[in-house]
Design a protein around this motif. Structure first.
Motif, short mmCIF file in Angstrom:
data_model
loop_
_atom_site.label_atom_id
_atom_site.label_comp_id
_atom_site.label_asym_id
_atom_site.label_seq_id
_atom_site.Cartn_x
_atom_site.Cartn_y
_atom_site.Cartn_z
N ILE A 64 0.87 -1.19 0.00
CA ILE A 64 0.00 0.00 0.00
C ILE A 64 0.90 1.22 0.00
CG2 ILE A 64 -1.76 1.29 1.29
CD1 ILE A 64 -2.83 -1.39 2.31
N ARG A 65 0.60 2.13 -0.91
CA ARG A 65 1.44 3.33 -1.05
C ARG A 65 0.62 4.55 -0.68
NH1 ARG A 65 5.50 5.71 -4.22
NH2 ARG A 65 4.93 7.77 -5.00
N ASP A 66 1.17 5.40 0.19
CA ASP A 66 0.53 6.68 0.50
C ASP A 66 1.08 7.69 -0.50
OD1 ASP A 66 0.05 8.71 3.52
OD2 ASP A 66 -0.31 9.11 1.38
N ASN A 67 0.28 8.09 -1.47
CA ASN A 67 0.80 8.96 -2.55
C ASN A 67 1.14 10.36 -2.05
OD1 ASN A 67 0.70 7.07 -4.65
ND2 ASN A 67 -1.54 7.32 -4.75
N ARG A 68 0.66 10.69 -0.84
CA ARG A 68 0.98 12.03 -0.32
C ARG A 68 2.44 12.08 0.10
NH1 ARG A 68 -3.09 12.12 4.49
NH2 ARG A 68 -1.92 10.18 4.76
N THR A 69 2.94 10.91 0.59
CA THR A 69 4.32 10.90 1.12
C THR A 69 5.24 9.99 0.31
OG1 THR A 69 3.80 9.01 2.52
CG2 THR A 69 3.38 11.21 3.47
N SER B 204 -4.35 -16.60 3.80
CA SER B 204 -5.37 -17.39 3.09
C SER B 204 -5.98 -18.41 4.04
CB SER B 204 -4.73 -18.11 1.89
OG SER B 204 -4.27 -17.13 0.98
N GLY B 205 -7.29 -18.64 3.86
CA GLY B 205 -7.98 -19.62 4.71
C GLY B 205 -8.16 -20.93 3.96
N THR B 206 -9.09 -21.74 4.45
CA THR B 206 -9.36 -23.04 3.81
C THR B 206 -10.14 -22.83 2.51
OG1 THR B 206 -9.69 -23.80 6.07
CG2 THR B 206 -10.22 -25.36 4.31
N GLU B 207 -11.14 -21.93 2.60
CA GLU B 207 -11.98 -21.61 1.44
C GLU B 207 -12.23 -20.10 1.45
OE1 GLU B 207 -14.40 -25.75 1.05
OE2 GLU B 207 -14.43 -24.01 -0.28
N GLY B 208 -12.67 -19.58 0.32
CA GLY B 208 -13.13 -18.20 0.28
C GLY B 208 -11.99 -17.20 0.12
N PRO B 209 -12.36 -15.90 0.09
CA PRO B 209 -11.36 -14.85 -0.17
C PRO B 209 -10.26 -14.84 0.89
CG PRO B 209 -13.60 -13.97 -0.26
CD PRO B 209 -13.71 -15.34 0.29
N SER B 210 -9.03 -14.54 0.45
CA SER B 210 -7.94 -14.32 1.41
C SER B 210 -8.17 -12.97 2.06
CB SER B 210 -6.59 -14.37 0.67
OG SER B 210 -6.40 -15.66 0.14
N VAL B 211 -7.35 -12.67 3.08
CA VAL B 211 -7.49 -11.37 3.76
C VAL B 211 -6.13 -10.70 3.81
CG1 VAL B 211 -9.45 -12.12 5.19
CG2 VAL B 211 -7.11 -12.35 6.08
N VAL B 212 -6.15 -9.38 3.86
CA VAL B 212 -4.88 -8.67 4.10
C VAL B 212 -4.91 -8.23 5.56
CG1 VAL B 212 -5.84 -6.50 3.17
CG2 VAL B 212 -3.39 -6.77 3.45
N ASP B 213 -3.86 -8.62 6.29
CA ASP B 213 -3.79 -8.28 7.71
C ASP B 213 -3.30 -6.84 7.86
OD1 ASP B 213 -2.21 -9.80 10.66
OD2 ASP B 213 -3.13 -7.83 10.30
N ILE B 214 -4.23 -5.95 8.25
CA ILE B 214 -3.88 -4.52 8.34
C ILE B 214 -3.79 -4.05 9.79
CG2 ILE B 214 -4.85 -3.88 6.10
CD1 ILE B 214 -7.33 -2.82 7.68
N ALA B 215 -3.50 -4.98 10.68
CA ALA B 215 -3.43 -4.61 12.10
C ALA B 215 -2.40 -3.48 12.32
CB ALA B 215 -3.07 -5.83 12.94
N ARG B 216 -1.32 -3.47 11.48
CA ARG B 216 -0.27 -2.45 11.65
C ARG B 216 -0.57 -1.17 10.87
NH1 ARG B 216 4.03 -3.32 9.13
NH2 ARG B 216 3.38 -5.12 7.88
N PHE B 217 -1.71 -1.13 10.19
CA PHE B 217 -1.98 -0.05 9.23
C PHE B 217 -1.88 1.33 9.89
CE2 PHE B 217 -3.56 1.11 5.09
CZ PHE B 217 -4.21 2.32 5.30
N GLY C 250 -0.60 6.08 10.18
CA GLY C 250 -1.34 7.08 10.97
C GLY C 250 -2.75 7.27 10.43
N LEU C 251 -3.23 6.32 9.65
CA LEU C 251 -4.59 6.38 9.07
C LEU C 251 -5.43 5.23 9.64
CD1 LEU C 251 -3.56 6.77 5.29
CD2 LEU C 251 -4.40 8.60 6.79
N PHE C 252 -6.75 5.42 9.64
CA PHE C 252 -7.68 4.32 9.90
C PHE C 252 -8.26 3.88 8.57
CE2 PHE C 252 -7.11 4.71 14.20
CZ PHE C 252 -7.67 5.81 14.81
#
Ligand code: SDX
Length: 431
Positions: free
Chosen positions: A8-13, A23-36, A41-43
């Motif tokens: 993920i790129r912050d184009n401002r900076t 990835s899970g067993t089935e279905g869409p994977s997820v991106v872990d954004i806990a550190r986002f 400094g954004l939510f």
């Protein structure tokens, strides 16, 4: 080898950060954004959680585009046809189908917890007779924690197990008592010689002055309704139970919060709203008028029992319930039931209408369940109560999983759009 990450790129900076893709067993994977927030400094903002996974879970899988629903990997179609509700409860709670010894022990334990503390019956008497049974359920389930001090330590596995059994065993007794109170009939104590579903119908419909009998077809129809409604991933009421439970509130309080969330007509209250809608439409001749209203963005009328946040295909539960409705009505000699005929015609016309087709709006679990419940003799204001009886095991299973994962308290953030800081002014200075 492509890294399993999302950059993920912050184009401002110009700052770029890689986040892991899980990835899970089935279905869409997820991106872990806990550190986002820490990195940028954004939510992230996703008010309806349309793109947000709130947790990881092993319990239920839904593929909304394909119309697939699995409980612990087992297709809902197979469970609805071959299993029974106590066995599905065991599967959701424990993760595996029970062997004979496990099943026998589980059923015995559930059966031996069906009675309520006699003092609890006094709670009902505080309500008006015309109280909605869901209002009674919210209050009485929440009050269970006032009686079971011995099992409220959510970190104690044995307490979690005892509370799970108490909730699953007692919810039919509370539901039936809510109904009996609302019609002025005496409470019926559970008869532990009966199976879970038959016992529930017995507590709902038997009276002291007559022998109770009920067709096994109707018992099986209600059992299928309970199986189909038992769990459904992170829906609004289950997410409510998880969030309430994440504060380490006791499971009875968390379950009461789930009942409150389920009550809304956009969620579990839809089955009651479907019957009210069918009665209001009244005849096939008026279907066009109501479809026109449903498509009008300025009209708040919605085609109740249609559409779903996740299913963009036919809800597999609706397909099973549609067939069950045919069988139950035929068993009762009511194959030409006018409401069922109207529902079938409403579905047919809607499924040919571009508005519904392009928006992938199909019948959901609530569209046909009310017709079956009416045929069984369950009054409209009890439909969502039946949903709560079924979903209790899903809520308890998801609550248990959340505690065992040790996720800690859920505490979303926000985008603040209110007034900037300003100083207080005495009333004399206000215009
Ligand atoms: C349950 O989440 C779960 O898993 C829930 C549940 C469970 O088991 O726990 O499955 C149980 O709650 C089933 C849903 C019961 N609710 C109803 O039947 C009420 C009627 N349905 C709608 O209120 C609605 O479909 C929702 C609330 C279910 C879903 O709402 P969404 O996600 O906002 O619907 P959407 O994004 O798919 O809508 C797309 C478009 C919108 O119109 P546009 O802005 O594109 O013009 O379709 C419209 C919506 O306005 N739309 C409807 C409609 N549902 C959606 N238009 C008319 N009638 C409807 N029923």
């Amino acid at each position: 080898m492509v890294a399993n990450t999302l950059t993920i790129r912050d184009n401002r900076t110009g700052r770029e950060v890689e986040f892991p893709i899980e990835s899970g067993t089935e279905g869409p994977s997820v991106v872990d954004i806990a550190r986002f927030h820490k990195e940028f400094g954004l939510f992230t903002l996703d008010p309806g959680f349309r793109s947000t996974a709130s947790c990881q879970s092993k319990i239920t899988f839904i593929d909304g585009d394909a119309g697939i629903l699995l409980y612990r990997g087992y297709p809902i179609e197979q469970l609805a046809e071959k299993s029974n509700f106590p066995e599905v409860c065991y599967l959701l709670l424990e993760g595996e189908l029970p062997n004979q010894e496990q099943y026998t022990r589980f059923v015995r334990t559930v059966t031996n917890h069906t009675m309520l503390h006699e003092q609890i019956l006094n709670f009902f008497k505080g309500y008006r007779r015309d109280a909605h049974p869901m209002a009674i359920m919210v209050g009485v389930v929440g009050a269970l924690s006032a009686f079971y001090h011995d099992s409220l330590d959510v970190h104690n596995p044995r307490h979690r197990e005892i509370s799970a059994f108490r909730l699953i065993s007692k919810i039919p007794t509370i539901a039936a008592a809510s109904y009996k109170y609302s019609i002025g009939q005496p409470f019926v104590y559970p008869d532990n010689s009966k199976g879970y579903v038959e016992n529930f119908l017995y507590m709902l419909f038997s009276v002291p002055c007559a022998k109770f009998t009920i067709s096994p077809v109707l018992v099986r129809a209600l059992e299928q309704i309970l199986i189909l409604h038992a769990d459904h991933e992170q829906n609004a009421s289950t997410s409510t139970v998880r969030l309430a439970g994440s504060s380490q509130a006791n499971p009875f309080a968390a379950a009461s919060a789930g009942i409150s969330a389920l009550w809304g007509p956009a969620h579990g209250g839809a089955n009651e709203a479907v019957l009210a809608m069918l009665h209001e439409i009244g005849s096939v001749e008026r279907v066009g008028e109501y479809l026109k209203r449903a498509k009008d963005p300025k009209d708040t009328f919605r085609l109740m029992g249609f559409g779903h946040r996740v299913y963009k295909n036919y809800d597999p539960r609706a397909r099973i319930l549609k067939q069950a409705a045919h069988e139950v009505l035929a068993e009762l000699g009511r194959g030409d039931d006018p409401l069922f005929r109207l529902a079938l015609e409403l579905e047919r016309i809607a499924q040919e209408d571009d508005y519904f087709v392009t928006r992938k709006l199909y019948p959901n679990v609530d569209f046909y369940s009310g017709i079956i419940q009416s045929a069984i003799g369950i009054p409209i204001n009890m439909f969502t109560v039946i949903f709560a009886v079924a979903r209790m095991v899903g809520w308890v299973s998801q609550w248990k999983e959340m505690i065992e994962y040790g996720e800690g308290i859920g505490r979303p953030r926000q985008l603040y759009v209110g007034p900037a800081r300003r100083d207080y002014r005495p009333v004399a200075e206000r215009l």
